[in-house]
Write a protein that holds these residues in place. Sequence first.
Motif, PDB file in Angstrom:
ATOM      1  N   GLU A   1      59.288 -30.067  25.771  1.00  0.00           N
ATOM      2  CA  GLU A   1      57.989 -29.684  25.209  1.00  0.00           C
ATOM      3  C   GLU A   1      57.778 -30.357  23.862  1.00  0.00           C
ATOM      4  OE1 GLU A   1      54.334 -28.242  24.445  1.00  0.00           O
ATOM      5  OE2 GLU A   1      55.417 -28.225  26.360  1.00  0.00           O
ATOM      6  N   PHE A   2      58.851 -30.472  23.086  1.00  0.00           N
ATOM      7  CA  PHE A   2      58.734 -31.163  21.804  1.00  0.00           C
ATOM      8  C   PHE A   2      58.304 -32.610  22.012  1.00  0.00           C
ATOM      9  CE2 PHE A   2      60.505 -34.158  18.783  1.00  0.00           C
ATOM     10  CZ  PHE A   2      59.889 -33.726  17.614  1.00  0.00           C
ATOM     11  N   ILE A   3      58.905 -33.292  22.980  1.00  0.00           N
ATOM     12  CA  ILE A   3      58.567 -34.695  23.225  1.00  0.00           C
ATOM     13  C   ILE A   3      57.112 -34.825  23.652  1.00  0.00           C
ATOM     14  CG2 ILE A   3      58.993 -36.665  24.741  1.00  0.00           C
ATOM     15  CD1 ILE A   3      61.941 -35.900  24.686  1.00  0.00           C
ATOM     16  N   ARG A   4      56.668 -33.943  24.542  1.00  0.00           N
ATOM     17  CA  ARG A   4      55.263 -33.992  24.972  1.00  0.00           C
ATOM     18  C   ARG A   4      54.331 -33.798  23.781  1.00  0.00           C
ATOM     19  NH1 ARG A   4      57.407 -31.154  29.506  1.00  0.00           N
ATOM     20  NH2 ARG A   4      56.953 -29.143  28.530  1.00  0.00           N
ATOM     21  N   SER A   5      54.656 -32.825  22.955  1.00  0.00           N
ATOM     22  CA  SER A   5      53.814 -32.538  21.802  1.00  0.00           C
ATOM     23  C   SER A   5      53.859 -33.666  20.776  1.00  0.00           C
ATOM     24  CB  SER A   5      54.261 -31.228  21.148  1.00  0.00           C
ATOM     25  OG  SER A   5      53.522 -30.972  19.978  1.00  0.00           O
ATOM     26  N   SER A   6      55.048 -34.225  20.558  1.00  0.00           N
ATOM     27  CA  SER A   6      55.183 -35.282  19.551  1.00  0.00           C
ATOM     28  C   SER A   6      54.434 -36.541  19.958  1.00  0.00           C
ATOM     29  CB  SER A   6      56.657 -35.597  19.307  1.00  0.00           C
ATOM     30  OG  SER A   6      57.273 -36.112  20.473  1.00  0.00           O
ATOM     31  N   LEU A   7      54.383 -36.822  21.261  1.00  0.00           N
ATOM     32  CA  LEU A   7      53.607 -37.973  21.725  1.00  0.00           C
ATOM     33  C   LEU A   7      52.122 -37.764  21.455  1.00  0.00           C
ATOM     34  CD1 LEU A   7      55.433 -38.778  25.095  1.00  0.00           C
ATOM     35  CD2 LEU A   7      55.489 -40.107  22.978  1.00  0.00           C
TER      36      LEU A   7
END
Length: 291
Positions: free
Chosen positions: A144-150
Amino acid sequence: MSFDVANFNVWAQKPFKEQAQAFLNAFWDDVQDQAEFIYTISYKTLRAADMHKKGIEYLYEYREGIDVDFVTGLYFYEKLWERVHKPEMDGTVWAEKSEFSRSMPVKMTAVERKNSLSDQDLNSDNRISFLEYLLHQYAADPEEFIRSSLEQLKSLDPNLDKAQKALVEVNSKLTEIEKQKAQLKKDAKGDGPKAKKAQFQLKSMKNSQMVSDLNARLLKAEAAIRAAQRAAKGSTAHPQGTAWWVERELQEVKELYGAAGARNKSVNGPKKHGKKADAWIKNKEPKWKVK
């Protein structure tokens, strides 16, 4: 590993404070009530542990790190435990603040802590970034962090970027002041002409041109963060964690060093932290010394 390590490392290899901001941006709704602990306790304790490892005593000599080895990670947790159980000047103890119960470190044996550090090491580089610590501490989903950071990378806020750059200018001047203050403290020892001159310069430093320049930069940074907040009203893409962090850091500098004409209250009105503006002149130890 079930997530994209390359995209994860885009953030895990940034300085500690940028990792923290990215984490807060990604999970703001869930962890905003822990932001003060992350800034005041976790971030500063990890920074101090990294400085200890590198043999650095003063912040003006320090270039912020991106991660620490496992040995320093053990030291960090040891100091974190001590920090939350040590009474503040007003007698309060962080470990007794129920609102931050989610942030409290768990007491472990050395073996248990080493195993925990291995579990936190998401990119398997045998080092611990601040981001990995935060994801573990708050049981946050790395994917979820990666999705949000993108998404963060797609929606950069130019107004907030200006505020961040203004804060960089503040910290640059602050480093210059602290460096000179440390030298004057060394020169002020003794009774000779050089020592007396340094003593006079130290006492009058708060009225120096450098401090006036710092005040001007503080006011500029404060205006920039207010402009960013006005522009962000009604926007769902505004990186709230970064906005909070920039304002919090600015507020701390204002309270420790003061700014003539600067407002005493935060833009969002959180309670004050730190010591009075002139404390940096009166105290024997420089504010940026790691204890």
